[in-house]
Structures are given as C-alpha cells and as structure tokens.
Design an enzyme around this catalytic site. Structure first.
Site, mmCIF file in Angstrom:
data_model
loop_
_atom_site.group_PDB
_atom_site.id
_atom_site.type_symbol
_atom_site.label_atom_id
_atom_site.label_comp_id
_atom_site.label_asym_id
_atom_site.label_seq_id
_atom_site.Cartn_x
_atom_site.Cartn_y
_atom_site.Cartn_z
ATOM 1 N N HIS A 256 0.813 -1.222 0.000
ATOM 2 C CA HIS A 256 0.000 0.000 0.000
ATOM 3 C C HIS A 256 0.848 1.273 0.000
ATOM 4 O O HIS A 256 0.694 2.143 0.840
ATOM 5 C CB HIS A 256 -0.969 0.009 1.208
ATOM 6 N N TYR A 358 -11.908 10.459 4.568
ATOM 7 C CA TYR A 358 -12.592 9.489 3.709
ATOM 8 C C TYR A 358 -12.874 8.157 4.403
ATOM 9 O O TYR A 358 -13.303 7.205 3.764
ATOM 10 C CB TYR A 358 -11.831 9.349 2.376
#
Ligand code: HEC
Length: 481
Positions: A256, A358
């Site tokens: 990631h 988010y």
C-alpha cells in the site's frame, strides 16, 4: 525432516500467496467466514456453489426481490413471504448478513466471468456509444505501472521493476540513471508524470518504493519517495527529492505505497496508502493513508489545512484513504478525483476535498479478507461518503477524464482501470454522481493506468501475467461510426 521441510515450504508458499492476494485487494473466495456461514445455513437450499437446488440460484441474475443490496439483506433478515425462505434475524447478526450479501455478489461475478468467452486484444469492440479497435503500441517485459506523454507525443512509462522508458517514432529507449527502487511485494517504481509546463522546465516526476532500513524484528522497511528529474541524452539527470517522510516513519514492509500524481495549478498532489497499518490513516501525524498537497518543487503551501496543527504532517490534504492508486483532475471542472482500493469490497471513487476524512478504517463498504465483518459501518458522521463504490472489489486502479476529440460521445466521461476484475469502466458523472457505469473491456489483463493521449486516443496499460504480455495499447474508434 525432509518431509517437514517440504510441508513447511508448501505452507510458506500458500501463506505468501494468501498474503499477497489479501493485500492486492483481490477477491479471495472459498474458505472465509462468509462462506462458512453460507455452507452452514444456506447451501442446503441454494446449493453449495449458490447454483440453486431446492431454492433458486443466486448466480443467474434472476431475482424475486428488487435485487439491490438492501433488498437481499431484507430477504435474508426477514425471510420472503409466500416462499420457503426463512427469516434469519434470530440466527445471524446484521454484520453476518452484510458479508453474505457480499459473498453472493462475488460469486455471481465469478460465475459471469467464467461464462464469458475469452477476448483477444486484437478484436473489434462495440459499446453503447462507440465501436473501437485496440492497437498495441508497446509490448514490454514485466509489469507496466504508469504511462504519460511528453508534449512531442513521446510515450513515457514506468515498470515496477525499476525501469523507465521512452517510446516514439525514433525508437524505444531505456532511461539510464533512474533511482534505485525497492522492487518487493507491491513496491517498485510507481507513478511517472510529466510536468504540465514541461516545455519550459523539462521536469518529470517519479514516485517509488525505497528500502531504508530494518525494523525491530530485522525485517526490511521503507517508504514512498517522490523525486523529479530531467531526461537528457536518455539519462535521468538533475534529480531533486520532492518528498520523503522523516526516517523514523519508514515503516512500510511492502504494501500500500500508493501512489499517484495529479498536477493542479502550482500544486502537486500525490497519494500514499496505509502501508499495511490501517489505523495510521486516521492519524494526522503520519504520512500514510493520505492524499498530500505540495508545490511542484516540494515546498509546503501555507494554506494546507493542517499547517500549524501540533504534530500534524503539513503536507496532508485529506486523510482516511486506504490505498489510492488513481488520481486525476477533471479538465472541464478543475475538480480533483481519486480512486482507492477497498478491503474485500468497498473500492471507492472519491471527490477529493480539502481536509476531508474518507473514513478508512472507521467506515467501509467492505469486509475483511477472511470473510469476517470489519465491524464498522458503511457510514459515520464526519466521514465523506464515496461518490461511487464497487462491491465486490474490482481493485480499481488509475482514473482519467477523457478529454480527446476522437470519441465525441465519451468526452468528459471518467475511465477507470481495474486489476483483479481486469476491466475498463466508463463512468458518466452528473452533478458529482455516477449515473452510468459501463464495462468496455474485460478479461484481457490487469489495467493499471489509463490516460488520454495527445492525439486524442485513449491509452491504457494492460498487464496479463497469464500470457506474459505487458502492453500499452490505444483504443481507436472505428471510422464512420
Ligand atoms: C429452506 C430453504 C432456504 C434456506 C435454508 C435459505 N433460503 Fe434463501 N430463499 C429460499 C427461497 C425458496 C427463496 C425464494 C426465491 C428463490 O427460490 O430463489 C429464497 C430467496 C433468497 C434470496 C432472495 C433472492 C431473490 O431472488 O431476490 C436471498 C438473497 C436468499 N434467499 C439468501 C439466503 C441466504 C443468505 C441463506 C442463508 C442464510 C438462505 N437464503 C437460506 C429458500 C431458502
């Protein structure tokens, strides 16, 4: 002994493959909790593979209910009057029911994919608005991560193994002297972007994984780095480090890293994923799980939202981002958009707004890779909901708003590539809502990058490990359409 070693080896290989699958946001079916629940409670009527038996198939896209996620959850929770479908509300929690709906969606997708006939890149394609051919520009050795164009229409592309290439009518050259990358798990050379004023300044930007040390257990660790440089005589020169987190925060073990670029005015935006530590996405004092905003030379803009907030990283623009690998500015509205990988389910398309959260990992539409519920809601107060989400995960990669003139009906549409589902999506967006999601290509390989070429054609990078074709291709409309 030998036998043990052999077994351990198999175990290690299996674990390694499960790990890499988990972290690449691919569907991981068969032995998760959701499947266990299904086999225990549902398979007797719906079949072990959901293919139907005493009750209908859950794979054939023929529904008794309205077939939305809500309708399926409702049917499972309360049963269906007038049929033998029992109510499960005293047996299964809402979380269990959510993972079962996800399982049904995943299995239905796989069934559909298995029935689809294999497609050849060189075929002709039809779609709602345009028919098109696919033309291969570059056939490379190894995964292509990103593509962009210079003003003279040369194609520049990065490969995860660390090489950077230029391709134009004079030939195909490898750029020497590019930075040493950490080519490991998801790491390597990542995005490449040409400065919008390249003609004046010659800058090209790279993001990549870099190995910088070892953790307390002696495992290699690193981080995401951003540099810019100029290409002279096919060499990478004048390199400047534009962004590098402070060394104490280089905790990434291989996952990631992000990372996509988008230029907007004097600013460079880039993403870094949660680096495998999901909670840091909510912490303003850590660079991971964020979209950052800096000037194109690396300075921090004074009006960034967390400048002056104690312990906060001043480059942070948004937080709670799991692993955004798609980012683009809509050239018609100047809005910044991003796409990020969800866990198992819940890939997101987001409108990127200053200081917004988010939600990762406090809100998601996905579940854990082992089929257990994340035990977090799809929405919580203070969290910005995605504009669009894909469940099951398509493993969304880069996005772009088509701005060329070769496909008039596609102008302003958002194109999104997918890795696990190997699809190219065309999204129509009205008033910041997705009103249509058409799948243009499927099953040709993992689509990592997509961009409008200077000649107006749509370019994509497709990596097909099965056939060992790693290509940049152009979609070209069929004349007189
Ligand atoms: C006793 C048999 C039986 C069992 C056990 C059962 N179902 Fe059903 N289910 C049915 C029948 C009958 C229907 C009605 C429509 C049909 O035949 O598909 C139905 C409908 C559904 C629907 C709605 C499908 C549609 O067409 O809209 C869903 C979703 C569903 N079941 C999921 C489950 C899940 C998940 C479980 C396990 C927790 C389960 N079912 C267990 C018999 C069963």
């Amino acid at each position: 002994m030998i036998r043990h070693a052999h077994l351990l080896f198999i175990l290690a290989v299996t674990l390694a493959s499960i790990m890499s699958k988990n972290l690449e946001a691919e569907s991981f079916l068969g032995n998760g909790k959701a499947n266990e629940l299904f086999q225990a409670h549902c398979a007797s009527c719906h079949g072990q593979q959901l293919e139907g038996g005493m009750a209908g198939s859950l794979l054939d896209d023929i529904w008794t209910t309205a077939s939305t996620d809500e309708a399926l959850s409702h049917a499972i929770k309360f049963g269906l009057d007038g049929t033998n479908m029992p109510s499960w509300k005293s047996v299964l929690s809402d979380d269990d029911i959510r993972t079962l709906v996800l399982l049904i969606r995943e299995k239905a997708h796989l069934a559909k994919q298995a029935n689809a006939t294999a497609v050849d890149v060189e075929s002709t394609f039809t779609s709602r608005h345009h028919s098109f051919d696919i033309e291969t520009m570059v056939d490379a050795q190894g995964i292509i991560w990103a593509i962009d164009f210079l003003p003279d229409e040369s194609l520049i592309y990065s490969q995860r193994n660390g090489s950077l290439w230029l391709y134009n009518k004079n030939g195909h050259v490898k750029i020497e002297g590019t930075p040493q990358v950490w080519h490991h798990d998801q790491g390597g050379l990542l995005d490449v972007a040409v400065h919008p004023e390249f003609t004046k300044n010659g800058w090209v930007y790279l993001s990549y994984a870099v190995k910088t040390g070892k953790n307390a257990e002696g495992k290699d660790t690193g981080t995401t780095a951003v540099v810019r440089g100029q290409i002279t005589d096919n060499r990478w020169q004048q390199q400047e480090v534009i962004y590098l987190p402070e060394p104490s925060k280089h905790v990434n073990r291989g996952w990631h890293f992000g990372s996509r670029f988008a230029f907007k005015g004097p600013y460079l935006y880039f993403s870094i994923g949660d680096e495998g530590y999901k909670d840091t996405a909510q912490s303003l004092s850590h660079h991971s799980g964020k979209i950052h905003r800096i000037y194109d030379d690396g300075r921090i803009p004074e009006d960034n939202p967390f400048v002056g907030v104690p312990d906060a990283e001043p480059s942070v623009w948004t937080y709670g981002n799991r692993n955004p690998q798609g980012m683009t500015v809509n050239p018609f509205t100047n809005q910044l958009w991003s796409a990020e990988h969800g866990p198992r389910g819940g890939d997101e398309l987001n409108l990127v707004l200053k200081a917004n959260n988010y939600g990762w990992p406090v809100a998601t539409f996905g579940m854990n890779y082992d089929g257990t519920s994340m035990k977090v809601p799809t929405h919580v107060d203070g969290v910005t909901a995605p504009v669009h989400q894909w469940t099951p995960s398509i493993a969304v990669s880069d996005i772009t708003f088509y701005s060329g003139d070769k496909f008039p009906q596609w102008k302003g549409n958002l194109f999104a590539g997918s890795l696990a589902f190997q699809q190219l999506h065309r999204l129509e967006i009205k008033n910041d809502q997705v009103v249509n999601d058409e799948i243009l290509l499927s099953g040709m390989g993992r689509i990592r990058d997509v961009t409008t070429g200077p000649d107006g054609y749509l370019y994509i990078a497709i990596n097909d490990k099965v056939t060992s074709h790693y290509r940049v291709v152009a979609l070209k409309p069929i004349a007189n359409q």
